[in-house]
Write an enzyme that holds these catalytic residues in place. Structure first.
Site, PDB file in Angstrom:
ATOM      1  N   VAL A  60       6.531 -11.567  35.047  1.00 35.26           N
ATOM      2  CA  VAL A  60       7.594 -12.211  35.828  1.00 35.26           C
ATOM      3  C   VAL A  60       8.359 -11.248  36.717  1.00 35.26           C
ATOM      4  O   VAL A  60       9.209 -11.674  37.491  1.00 35.26           O
ATOM      5  CB  VAL A  60       8.589 -12.949  34.903  1.00 35.26           C
ATOM      6  CG1 VAL A  60       7.925 -14.146  34.243  1.00 35.26           C
ATOM      7  CG2 VAL A  60       9.192 -12.003  33.864  1.00 35.26           C
ATOM      8  N   TYR A  61       8.091  -9.967  36.629  1.00 33.98           N
ATOM      9  CA  TYR A  61       8.791  -9.029  37.507  1.00 33.98           C
ATOM     10  C   TYR A  61       8.350  -9.291  38.944  1.00 33.98           C
ATOM     11  O   TYR A  61       7.175  -9.138  39.286  1.00 33.98           O
ATOM     12  CB  TYR A  61       8.479  -7.579  37.124  1.00 33.98           C
ATOM     13  CG  TYR A  61       9.072  -7.109  35.812  1.00 33.98           C
ATOM     14  CD1 TYR A  61       9.923  -7.924  35.065  1.00 33.98           C
ATOM     15  CD2 TYR A  61       8.785  -5.847  35.302  1.00 33.98           C
ATOM     16  CE1 TYR A  61      10.450  -7.491  33.857  1.00 33.98           C
ATOM     17  CE2 TYR A  61       9.320  -5.403  34.097  1.00 33.98           C
ATOM     18  CZ  TYR A  61      10.141  -6.238  33.375  1.00 33.98           C
ATOM     19  OH  TYR A  61      10.665  -5.789  32.178  1.00 33.98           O
ATOM     20  N   ALA A  62       9.317  -9.700  39.769  1.00 34.40           N
ATOM     21  CA  ALA A  62       9.031 -10.061  41.173  1.00 34.40           C
ATOM     22  C   ALA A  62       7.934 -11.116  41.243  1.00 34.40           C
ATOM     23  O   ALA A  62       7.103 -11.102  42.152  1.00 34.40           O
ATOM     24  CB  ALA A  62       8.665  -8.833  41.998  1.00 34.40           C
TER      25      ALA A  62
END
Length: 335
Positions: A60-62
């Site tokens: 889910v990072y970026a």
């Protein structure tokens, strides 16, 4: 850089890890004239050349951008075999359900992560949080499938409470050989957030799970950049996106910890960042703090802590001034 065992497993990691939370976020805003990908490449190269191996990311990072950036550099800038790639799954963009750790959702997320990373396996695959809507044994079965299929070499958890980690780790140990023991647990831990010491860290130590502290620099506050109420214009506290993340650590109690840290740093002729990172790196049960940085210069300062060991009297003084109960900015003893 010195390597450490991750928990009671054969996996060895550098005792400082590189975090990618802001890759594709802050990195989207170029540092000077440097593009997002160039900046990420400089960070990874600086880390690897200093002997770092553990790189931590998440699906889910970026929105997957961090994994994609990392994947573009594997075996191009840095040999894949020389990195310990850790990622996470379980967070979902659903306002009604923050986490979905069902078996199908997790395994689909792992396959998507592998595609973005451009690799056949991750070294450490972590459940991003405890999901009360899914039976824990179902979540853990997904870890067993991932390890058994070779898509993940080791498994871990992130942001579990102490009892949740104890339950999960004990379940995995109940059938030796049939289940994959938990190698690591990631949680926020620093001089400004010592909640992990109440339950999470004792459970990890007892069950042979290595702790991977996130935000080991107190969300940037322990660098000393906010002393005297100053908010640098290029800091996270000055950003609408990140101000709320930093705000809990800008009170008077935190200020006393930072003042003590600065005094210790002056006495040792080093920086507050180096003292704060050395303190958390050398706590019992800690395998590797995960450090995020916007520039290679910031990362180099953090990596220079390799040669620093704090004298016992300074460690005791920092323990005292930051003792839980006196300063607990989030009132979060959830660990």
């Amino acid at each position: 850089m010195e390597l450490r065992q991750l928990g009671r497993t054969g996996l060895r990691v550098s005792r400082i890890g590189l975090g990618t939370l802001t890759w594709g976020r802050e990195a989207d805003e170029p540092v000077g004239r440097v593009s997002a990908e160039q900046n990420a490449a400089e960070l990874l190269k600086t880390f690897w050349e200093a002997g770092g191996t553990l790189v931590d990311t998440a699906d889910v990072y970026a929105d997957g951008g961090a994994e994609y950036l990392l994947g573009r550099m594997l075996d191009v800038l840095v040999p894949r075999a020389e990195l310990v790639v850790a990622t996470k799954a379980g967070s979902v963009p659903d306002p009604d359900r923050r986490f979905d750790c069902s078996r199908g959702r997790l395994l689909a997320a792992l396959d998507a992560s592998l595609e973005r990373l451009g690799t056949d396996y991750v070294d450490l695959w972590q459940v991003h949080a405890f999901d009360p809507g899914t039976p824990l044994e179902e979540t853990l079965h997904a870890l067993d499938i991932a390890v058994g299929s070779g898509r993940a070499r080791y498994a871990g958890v992130t942001d579990f409470r102490g009892w949740q980690l104890a339950k999960a780790a004990t379940w995995q140990l109940a059938a030796p050989g049939a289940r994959s023991r938990l190698a690591g647990a990631q949680a926020e831990y620093s001089l400004l957030q010592r909640g992990a010491e109440r339950e999470l860290l004792p459970a990890a130590l007892d069950l042979g799970v290595g702790l991977l502290p996130s935000s080991p620099l107190g969300r940037g506050v322990l660098t000393g950049k906010y002393r005297g109420g100053e908010v640098p214009p290029d800091s996270r506290a000055a950003s609408p996106k990140w101000a709320g993340f930093v705000a809990p650590y800008l009170g008077d109690a935190a200020g006393r910890v930072v003042d003590a840290l600065a005094t210790a740093a002056d006495g040792l002729a080093v920086t507050p960042l180096q003292v704060a990172l050395a303190w958390v790196r050398d706590r019992p049960g800690v395998a590797a703090p995960i450090v995020g940085a916007r520039t290679s210069a910031q990362l180099s300062e953090a990596l220079s802590v390799e040669a620093l060991s704090l004298p016992d009297e300074i460690t005791r003084a920092l323990d005292d001034v930051s003792a839980p109960g006196r300063h607990d900015p989030d009132h979060d003893w959830s660990a």
